[in-house]
Design an enzyme around this catalytic site. Structure first.
Site, short mmCIF file in Angstrom:
data_model
loop_
_atom_site.label_atom_id
_atom_site.label_comp_id
_atom_site.label_asym_id
_atom_site.label_seq_id
_atom_site.Cartn_x
_atom_site.Cartn_y
_atom_site.Cartn_z
N TYR A 16 22.52 18.26 -8.88
CA TYR A 16 23.46 17.28 -8.33
C TYR A 16 23.93 16.31 -9.40
O TYR A 16 23.13 15.82 -10.20
CB TYR A 16 22.80 16.49 -7.19
CG TYR A 16 22.67 17.27 -5.92
CD1 TYR A 16 23.80 17.81 -5.29
CD2 TYR A 16 21.43 17.48 -5.33
CE1 TYR A 16 23.68 18.53 -4.11
CE2 TYR A 16 21.30 18.18 -4.16
CZ TYR A 16 22.42 18.71 -3.54
OH TYR A 16 22.31 19.42 -2.38
N LYS A 47 -7.81 6.18 5.55
CA LYS A 47 -6.57 5.97 6.31
C LYS A 47 -5.43 6.77 5.68
O LYS A 47 -5.54 7.20 4.52
CB LYS A 47 -6.24 4.48 6.32
CG LYS A 47 -6.04 3.89 4.93
CD LYS A 47 -6.10 2.36 4.95
CE LYS A 47 -5.84 1.81 3.55
NZ LYS A 47 -6.03 0.36 3.50
C1 LIG Z 1 -6.83 0.22 2.35
C2 LIG Z 1 -7.95 -0.75 2.40
C3 LIG Z 1 -9.01 -0.66 1.50
C4 LIG Z 1 -9.00 0.29 0.32
O1 LIG Z 1 -8.27 -0.32 -0.73
P1 LIG Z 1 -8.04 0.38 -2.14
O2 LIG Z 1 -7.27 -0.64 -2.90
O3 LIG Z 1 -7.25 1.61 -1.88
O4 LIG Z 1 -9.37 0.67 -2.73
C5 LIG Z 1 -10.08 -1.50 1.67
N1 LIG Z 1 -10.09 -2.41 2.66
C6 LIG Z 1 -9.09 -2.56 3.54
C7 LIG Z 1 -9.16 -3.58 4.60
C8 LIG Z 1 -7.97 -1.73 3.43
O5 LIG Z 1 -6.95 -1.89 4.28
#
Ligand SMILES: *Cc1c(COP(=O)(O)O)cnc(C)c1O
Length: 356
Positions: free
Chosen positions: A259, A49
């Site tokens: 800045y 994702k």
């Molecule tokens: C993002 C996500 C993961 C991965 O989690 P990490 O902590 O990045 O390993 C696994 N399961 C779900 C449902 C997620 O939303």
């Protein structure tokens, strides 16, 4: 008009970017293999994702696929088409599930599995024609997912469930909530028919066999994040920002940099400006404390990080010239300790101007 038409039909070739995200594909593949091995009897999937946590799904997905990964997770339906350029639809599940009939219709047409998170989503999916799906049961994070009591609803019996998921709230801590969630997930496994069960994210993998089920869902650790001490020796850094020097100059003692003039030169200094700024996700948290390198030599950040530029001290690398490249220190555990940002944020903020 004539010259404009010419420029439209014969566009000049774009020069290479002055900003790139170096991605160690071998380290990414090795991290997946390590997490797959640590998942024991279970297979490791991959959370890809948010554009593979900012690394770029077009880079990460083929590497993970070629390493042997067969299950990919995204959050949004919009993330599906770019992923399907690299992996088969049957290997993809969408964590947010179908919130609208349009989502359910898209799931049906594309052949990816929706993760059903509520009775509403279960009905939408069945109305769209149903078929193989995943189910998320909420065992204590109180975010998305069906409650244990929802699992007795007759609509659940109509679903064809591949993976029965739950998600841990505190896998990166030694918390009593982990065992409580694991128990409820086991109870859920006894309540609905399914093919495979999944509970663990990256940190959850380190909690041991009772948390593995048939499939694990690492994300962060694939990309070099170390969510718990047990994974520190297993995980390699994957991504590092690299930026070109766009200007080199000398400043006199007493002159200020950037800045709000937060750095004052104690002596005559050779400084450089790299094309990397907070608009690229190199946030102002790095002001006065970030470190870039040239062939291992330290090139520290001076003063404030600006939107498109960061000023660096070239004292230890006096040979560097405009156009030369620097690599930012970006080991995620160390970067998180230095900035107060989470390892997740440090990856997912990296912007669109990086060539990947
Ligand atoms: C993002 C996500 C993961 C991965 O989690 P990490 O902590 O990045 O390993 C696994 N399961 C779900 C449902 C997620 O939303």
């Amino acid at each position: 008009m004539a010259s404009r038409a010419t420029s439209l039909t014969m566009p000049a070739e774009l020069p290479p970017a002055t900003l790139r995200l170096s991605i160690d594909r071998e380290a990414l593949a090795a991290n997946w293999r390590a997490l797959d091995r640590l998942s024991g009897q279970a297979a490791a999937g991959a959370a890809v994702k948010a554009d593979a946590y900012g690394l770029g799904v077009a880079v990460a997905a083929p590497v993970l696929r070629d390493a042997g990964c067969r299950d990919f997770f995204v959050a949004h339906w919009q993330e599906v088409p770019p992923l399907l350029d690299h992996v088969p639809a049957g290997s993809v599940a969408v964590l947010h599930g179908p919130v609208t009939a349009a989502d359910a219709a898209f799931a049906k047409a594309s052949g990816v599995r929706p993760v059903i998170n509520s009775l509403h989503q279960a009905r939408l999916w069945l109305e769209a024609g149903g078929g193989v799906c995943d189910v998320m049961v909420d065992t204590g994070i109180n975010r998305i997912g069906l409650g244990l009591t929802d699992l007795t609803d007759p609509v659940l019996g109509q679903l064809q469930i591949d993976v029965l998921h739950s998600h841990l709230a505190s896998a990166d801590e030694d918390s009593a909530l982990n065992a409580a969630q694991q128990n409820r997930w086991n109870a859920a496994r006894g309540m609905v028919q399914h093919n495979r069960a999944s509970l663990a994210n990256s940190a959850g993998i380190a909690l041991g066999a009772a948390y593995h089920g048939d499939l694990t869902r690492p994300g962060l650790a694939l990309y070099g994040g170390v969510p718990c001490a047990a994974l520190a020796s297993e995980i390699r850094q994957v991504a590092a920002p690299e930026a070109a020097l766009v200007q080199v100059r000398q400043i006199a003692a007493g002159e200020s940099v950037g800045y709000n003039a937060t750095f004052i030169a104690p002596q005559t200094m050779r400084i450089g400006v790299v094309s990397l700024g907070y608009a690229d996700g190199y946030l102002r948290a790095w002001s006065g404390k970030g470190m870039l390198r040239s062939m291992g030599r330290p090139v520290p950040v001076l003063g404030r990080v600006s939107m498109d530029m960061t000023v660096v001290d070239l004292t230890a690398a006096p040979d560097l010239r405009e156009g030369d490249w620097l690599t930012a220190d970006y080991s995620l555990p160390e970067a998180a300790a230095a900035t107060g940002l989470s390892q997740y944020e440090l990856l997912t903020v990296l912007g669109l101007r990086f060539a990947r």
